[in-house]
Design a protein around this motif. Structure first.
Motif, PDB file in Angstrom:
ATOM      1  N   LEU A 124       0.842  -1.207   0.000  1.00  0.00           N
ATOM      2  CA  LEU A 124       0.000   0.000   0.000  1.00  0.00           C
ATOM      3  C   LEU A 124       0.874   1.253   0.000  1.00  0.00           C
ATOM      4  O   LEU A 124       1.677   1.470   0.902  1.00  0.00           O
ATOM      5  N   LYS A 125       0.681   2.092  -1.011  1.00  0.00           N
ATOM      6  CA  LYS A 125       1.455   3.329  -1.119  1.00  0.00           C
ATOM      7  C   LYS A 125       0.685   4.519  -0.546  1.00  0.00           C
ATOM      8  O   LYS A 125       1.206   5.277   0.281  1.00  0.00           O
ATOM      9  N   SER A 126      -0.574   4.707  -0.977  1.00  0.00           N
ATOM     10  CA  SER A 126      -1.339   5.860  -0.494  1.00  0.00           C
ATOM     11  C   SER A 126      -2.824   5.632  -0.726  1.00  0.00           C
ATOM     12  O   SER A 126      -3.228   4.755  -1.511  1.00  0.00           O
ATOM     13  N   ILE A 127      -3.628   6.457  -0.017  1.00  0.00           N
ATOM     14  CA  ILE A 127      -5.084   6.452  -0.209  1.00  0.00           C
ATOM     15  C   ILE A 127      -5.525   7.902  -0.395  1.00  0.00           C
ATOM     16  O   ILE A 127      -5.204   8.770   0.428  1.00  0.00           O
ATOM     17  N   ASP A 128      -6.241   8.150  -1.491  1.00  0.00           N
ATOM     18  CA  ASP A 128      -6.829   9.472  -1.698  1.00  0.00           C
ATOM     19  C   ASP A 128      -8.168   9.482  -0.976  1.00  0.00           C
ATOM     20  O   ASP A 128      -9.168   8.949  -1.469  1.00  0.00           O
ATOM     21  N   TRP A 129      -8.177  10.097   0.215  1.00  0.00           N
ATOM     22  CA  TRP A 129      -9.367  10.000   1.067  1.00  0.00           C
ATOM     23  C   TRP A 129     -10.576  10.735   0.489  1.00  0.00           C
ATOM     24  O   TRP A 129     -11.714  10.396   0.808  1.00  0.00           O
ATOM     25  N   SER A 130     -10.362  11.731  -0.355  1.00  0.00           N
ATOM     26  CA  SER A 130     -11.515  12.409  -0.957  1.00  0.00           C
ATOM     27  C   SER A 130     -12.239  11.471  -1.917  1.00  0.00           C
ATOM     28  O   SER A 130     -13.475  11.427  -1.955  1.00  0.00           O
ATOM     29  N   ILE A 131     -11.452  10.676  -2.709  1.00  0.00           N
ATOM     30  CA  ILE A 131     -12.074   9.691  -3.605  1.00  0.00           C
ATOM     31  C   ILE A 131     -12.723   8.579  -2.783  1.00  0.00           C
ATOM     32  O   ILE A 131     -13.854   8.147  -3.056  1.00  0.00           O
ATOM     33  N   PHE A 132     -12.025   8.127  -1.772  1.00  0.00           N
ATOM     34  CA  PHE A 132     -12.534   7.064  -0.902  1.00  0.00           C
ATOM     35  C   PHE A 132     -13.875   7.484  -0.285  1.00  0.00           C
ATOM     36  O   PHE A 132     -14.860   6.736  -0.315  1.00  0.00           O
ATOM     37  N   SER A 133     -13.919   8.696   0.259  1.00  0.00           N
ATOM     38  CA  SER A 133     -15.126   9.187   0.922  1.00  0.00           C
ATOM     39  C   SER A 133     -16.272   9.343  -0.068  1.00  0.00           C
ATOM     40  O   SER A 133     -17.421   8.976   0.206  1.00  0.00           O
ATOM     41  N   ASP A 134     -15.970   9.890  -1.249  1.00  0.00           N
ATOM     42  CA  ASP A 134     -17.013  10.093  -2.250  1.00  0.00           C
ATOM     43  C   ASP A 134     -17.606   8.758  -2.694  1.00  0.00           C
ATOM     44  O   ASP A 134     -18.826   8.634  -2.844  1.00  0.00           O
ATOM     45  N   ARG A 135     -16.745   7.763  -2.902  1.00  0.00           N
ATOM     46  CA  ARG A 135     -17.233   6.447  -3.364  1.00  0.00           C
ATOM     47  C   ARG A 135     -18.087   5.774  -2.298  1.00  0.00           C
ATOM     48  O   ARG A 135     -19.127   5.186  -2.599  1.00  0.00           O
ATOM     49  N   LEU A 136     -17.656   5.883  -1.045  1.00  0.00           N
ATOM     50  CA  LEU A 136     -18.453   5.277   0.024  1.00  0.00           C
ATOM     51  C   LEU A 136     -19.806   5.981   0.164  1.00  0.00           C
ATOM     52  O   LEU A 136     -20.840   5.355   0.393  1.00  0.00           O
ATOM     53  N   GLY A 137     -19.774   7.313   0.051  1.00  0.00           N
ATOM     54  CA  GLY A 137     -21.025   8.063   0.193  1.00  0.00           C
ATOM     55  C   GLY A 137     -22.045   7.687  -0.858  1.00  0.00           C
ATOM     56  O   GLY A 137     -23.247   7.640  -0.580  1.00  0.00           O
TER      57      GLY A 137
END
Length: 638
Positions: A124-137
């Motif tokens: 695991l290198k990184s997580i773009d939390w804005s994309i993660f949050s948008d997809r979960l929402g």
């Protein structure tokens, strides 16, 4: 004893030499191989050559790239590719650079030390939390609810009241990160349960209530709007139907107070919940706030949120009300003029009038700033739009290219003969050219004033009396010319006020801006110091008189302050004069009473950003009685 010591020494030397030889052999044998106790996810890479390790790494990464991550929440599950969630893995070369490899260049003892350590790596290198949050929402719309701050609103009777706050929910980023890391570290089944956490409002009900006293005080605010010599009074209580109340929130990070609504990043990122990397916070409105930088925000920083209650006036509802209040001072189109010189006779087609446009966004911001910072006055933000002056080539050579000053006055209520004399007199100045450095003389350009030059008899002030003479009313013309020179910032070299205050000259700016003339004694003079010719246009429009100066602007700025009124003296008792020019007992009013006072104006001319010495224009108006003529009744009694 010596023999025993010698034998022990020999044994130790043999062991050390043997260990070094063994390490040297291991160093040679394991050159370019992975250290023992090294793993990537569930793959053991110990003692693999770099080529073998790279093959294993590529196999693992290919598997993850094609594997879906299943997330469950309240009985519902969705599968996502890693890219769907903004998850990025290392590339094989990047991972291989991180994994420790034995080399002949290594110190043998460092090899021994590293061999005794355990090395576990995650792809695991990184997580773009804005994309993660948008997809979960989007996939789990029921889990996310933003915390609602308390609000201050108006009820139906425009009393301040509180709309309660409530907590929200969001995913628990810290736990989600740990769960995802666990999957990549252990190679376990790529499935997890969505972890949520409660988010508290920044502003609770008690916070909101604490602002009510200050807001109630602000609702009594009165603001004076000024523009040139006009002003309007603005009472905030009359605009409650368009007033909005909100909170401006600030993050206090390490003593720096930063507005939250000007971040280009989320508050969580800045507070270091998931990262301790440097963050640059850039506001959306650089003209209002400077850029802020948080050099390094660690989890140990104390991050608090502060709030300030802010009053705002939405433009779509506020501006129509302002237009009703201010009216004609909103947008005005410029009017252009064409000027021709035909054999020395100058003609004007139209008259130049600069337009103006109200800077509406700036007006709204100015009002909001004023009501939130307890200011009592603002200036109407108006941008001037210059009129076009289309002059013939010979006039352009004289520098006639723009409107540089306007003088105006009102003669509303004047008798017929006075109006006639004003129109005749003002026509004498239409088309007059004033050369650079020339001193303009009103009397010289006016010429003779008598019956032969078109004038009629009207009242004038002469030797303490108001009597009819040819040209009565010409002081309206000279006063208008004085104002053009005054507003244009030209040096006034000669000017005399009237003996008493005349109501015509109090409009529209107040007493003290009049200039009396009485050829050949009293004159009005000013100097053209603009460096180019000045062309004068004069005319009347309705009951207003105008002098307009055309030339080349040097962008001087004129600031007028006045009138300052002092030394008031009440009007003297009425004077009654018996005359045989009226029928016995007939009464005629020949003078009106005026109180006496001093009126002072101050003018500051700013050239090239430098204020020149202040000019003072002083007028002393005498107290004046009512005067009546009464027909002599002596003869009637006899």
């Amino acid at each position: 004893m010596k023999k025993l010591f010698f034998r022990i020494t020999i044994v130790i030397l043999v062991l050390v030499i043997g260990l070094e030889a063994s390490l040297a052999y291991a160093q040679y044998y394991f050159n370019n191989r992975i250290f023992p106790n090294t793993s990537l996810s569930e793959y053991d890479l110990s003692y693999l050559s770099t080529e073998e390790a790279q093959a294993q790494i590529s196999t693992l990464l290919n598997r993850y790239e094609t594997t879906s991550l299943t997330i469950s929440y309240e009985g519902t599950s969705h599968s996502f590719s890693l890219s769907d969630l903004g998850i990025t893995l290392f590339t094989p070369p990047e991972l291989l650079d991180e994994i420790p490899v034995m080399s002949t260049r290594n110190n043998p003892f460092s090899i021994l030390k590293n061999s005794a350590s355990t090395h576990v790596f995650s792809p695991l290198k990184s997580i773009d939390w804005s994309i993660f949050s948008d997809r979960l929402g989007k996939s789990f719309p029921t889990f996310y609810r933003s915390a609602q701050n308390a609000k201050i609103v108006f009820d139906r009777k425009y009393n301040l009241t509180i709309e309660p706050s409530h907590p929200g929910t969001t995913f628990d980023r810290a736990k989600m990160l740990r769960d995802i890391e666990s999957i990549f570290l252990s190679g376990s089944k790529p499935a997890l349960t969505l972890a949520t956490t409660i988010t508290l409002p920044h502003i609770n009900d008690d916070d909101a209530k604490s602002f009510l006293p200050a807001l109630s005080k602000k609702l009594k605010t009165r603001i004076r709007i000024v523009y040139e010599r006009s002003e309007w009074n603005f009472a905030l209580k009359d605009y409650l139907d368009v007033l909005a109340i909100s909170f401006r929130e600030y993050a206090n990070i390490g003593g720096a107070r930063i507005p939250l609504d000007f971040y280009d990043r989320s508050f969580d990122e800045v507070s270091g919940i998931s990262s301790n990397k440097a963050s640059t916070i850039i506001p959306n409105e650089a003209s209002v706030f400077a850029s802020y930088e948080v050099s390094r925000v660690s989890p140990n920083n104390t991050v608090s949120v502060e709030a300030v209650a802010v009053l705002s006036l939405p433009a779509e509802t506020f501006l129509p009300k302002m237009e009703a209040l201010i009216g004609k001072h909103f947008d005005i189109d410029p009017k252009d003029v064409t000027i021709q010189n035909n054999d020395g006779k100058i003609s004007f087609d139209g008259t130049a009038q600069n337009g103006r446009i109200l800077q509406k966004d700036l007006l709204v911001r100015s009002f909001e700033y004023a009501i939130n910072h307890d200011l009592s006055q603002i200036e109407l933000p108006v941008k001037e739009i210059l009129a076009s002056v289309n002059a013939s080539d010979d006039l352009k050579n004289f520098g006639i290219q723009e409107l540089i000053a306007t003088g105006y006055s009102s003669f509303e209520g004047s008798p017929v003969n006075r109006i006639h004399n004003i129109k005749v007199g003002i026509s004498k100045f239409n088309g007059v050219l004033v050369a650079p450095d020339e001193e303009f003389s009103f009397n010289k350009n006016l010429g003779e004033v008598d019956e032969t030059t078109g004038y009629k008899k009207e009242l004038v002030i002469r030797e303490g009396n108001t009597i009819p003479e040819y040209g009565g009313g010409l002081c309206q013309v000279s006063s208008t010319a004085f104002r053009a020179a005054l507003f244009g910032g030209l040096p006034i070299t000669q000017r005399k006020a009237h003996s008493y205050a005349v109501s015509y000259y109090a409009r529209p700016l107040g007493f003290g801006l009049d200039a009396t003339i009485y050829p050949p004694y009293a004159d009005l003079k000013f100097k053209n110091d603009t460096g180019a010719h000045i062309l004068i246009q004069t005319y009347t429009e309705g009951t207003n008189a105008y002098f307009k100066f055309y030339g080349t602007s040097d962008h001087r700025e004129v600031i007028l302050d006045g009138p300052s009124i002092a030394n008031k003296v009440p009007a003297p008792p009425d004077i009654v004069v018996t005359t045989d020019t009226l029928a016995p007992g007939e009464k005629k009013k020949v003078d009106s009473a005026h109180e006496g006072f001093d009126a002072t104006w101050y003018r500051t001319v700013i050239q090239n950003g430098v204020p020149l010495p202040k000019d003072t224009f002083f007028s002393r108006y005498k107290a004046w009685p009512n005067k009546y003529l009464v027909g002599d009744e002596t003869e009637k009694k006899s």
